[in-house]
Write a protein that holds these residues in place. Structure first.
Motif, short mmCIF file in Angstrom:
data_model
loop_
_atom_site.label_atom_id
_atom_site.label_comp_id
_atom_site.label_asym_id
_atom_site.label_seq_id
_atom_site.Cartn_x
_atom_site.Cartn_y
_atom_site.Cartn_z
N LEU A 113 36.15 58.14 51.97
CA LEU A 113 35.45 57.05 52.64
C LEU A 113 34.43 56.40 51.69
N PRO A 114 34.11 55.13 51.91
CA PRO A 114 33.08 54.48 51.09
C PRO A 114 31.75 55.20 51.23
N GLN A 119 22.12 56.49 48.77
CA GLN A 119 22.73 57.78 48.47
C GLN A 119 21.67 58.83 48.15
N LEU A 120 22.06 60.09 48.32
CA LEU A 120 21.19 61.21 47.99
C LEU A 120 21.13 61.41 46.48
N LEU A 124 28.22 63.43 45.98
CA LEU A 124 29.13 64.16 46.85
C LEU A 124 30.03 65.08 46.04
N ALA A 125 30.40 64.66 44.84
CA ALA A 125 31.22 65.51 43.97
C ALA A 125 30.49 66.80 43.61
N TRP A 148 25.28 61.19 55.23
CA TRP A 148 25.19 59.95 55.99
C TRP A 148 23.81 59.77 56.62
N GLN A 149 22.88 60.66 56.25
CA GLN A 149 21.47 60.54 56.65
C GLN A 149 21.29 60.45 58.17
#
Length: 232
Positions: A113-114, A119-120, A124-125, A148-149
């Motif tokens: 997903l986009p 972003q944190l 994500l990787a 997604w906060q």
């Protein structure tokens, strides 16, 4: 408080339509219906109520909270620790494989997903690598909610609501129940879901435990059940 965007993200993450395979599992419910332990709305309500008070779902949700906090705090070591911890806490091969399959599916979906606009600090990787493979569903849900906060309190409630919705859906098919009876059950569980979420948020690490022998026995029976609608 949830803003509109966070609320929409929570609804998507906790949706029964999320393609992680939750609909194909009954958490031992199929074996309980076969044995006659659960046979009507009242007995299904009682089972879900007891699970919320004492069962493994409390443990799962508490680990989800710790995964969420690990992401927010940038503690990748803790993320790997809790993933290994919750794998070890699974009492049957069926429950463990379910958690791994759903967790891996959710992590794959998040990667496809986009990304969110804000972003944190950790990608994500990197979160995926820190959690390890296989990734449990509670860990993946916590990562997704933090990524997604989404507010943590709302995330716990969404996690529990998703669990209850899935099992009530299984009960509608297995007992069987009417769709209206299923929705009535979900409404009757609302206050219990809210109370359980508050309790779970307050749990300390040394308090993580469950009295899940009923679920464990049902899961073991389901592994060898002759006819099944749900996956083992």
């Amino acid at each position: 408080m949830l803003n509109d965007l966070s609320l929409l993200h929570l609804l998507q993450l906790a949706s029964p339509a999320l393609p992680v395979g939750a609909y194909s599992y009954s958490d031992g419910l199929e074996a309980l219906v076969e044995a006659g332990v659960i046979h009507n709305p009242k007995s299904l309500w009682y089972w879900l109520e007891q699970e919320l008070r004492y069962g493994a779902i409390r443990l799962e949700a508490a680990v989800m909270v710790r995964a969420y906090r690990s992401v927010i705090n940038g503690d990748v070591e803790a993320l790997g620790y809790w993933n290994a911890w919750v794998s070890a806490a699974k009492e049957t091969a069926e429950l463990r494989s379910q958690s791994w399959q759903m967790g891996n599916s959710l992590m794959r979906l998040l990667r496809d997903l986009p990304p969110p606009k804000t972003q944190l600090p950790i990608s994500l990787a990197d979160l995926t690598a820190a959690a390890g493979t296989p990734c449990n569903y509670a860990i993946a849900f916590g990562i997704g909610a933090a990524y997604w906060q989404i507010d943590l309190t709302a995330s716990v409630l969404g996690y529990l609501h998703s669990w209850a919705s899935n099992l009530i859906g299984a009960g509608v098919k297995l007992i069987p129940l009417g769709q209206t009876a299923g929705q009535q059950l979900l409404l009757e569980l609302a206050s219990s879901l809210s109370l359980a979420s508050q309790d779970i948020l307050a749990l300390k690490d040394e308090q993580l435990s469950s009295c899940g022998w009923g679920l464990a026995l049902a899961s073991m029976a389901h592994e060898t059940q002759y006819t099944r609608l749900f996956q083992s």
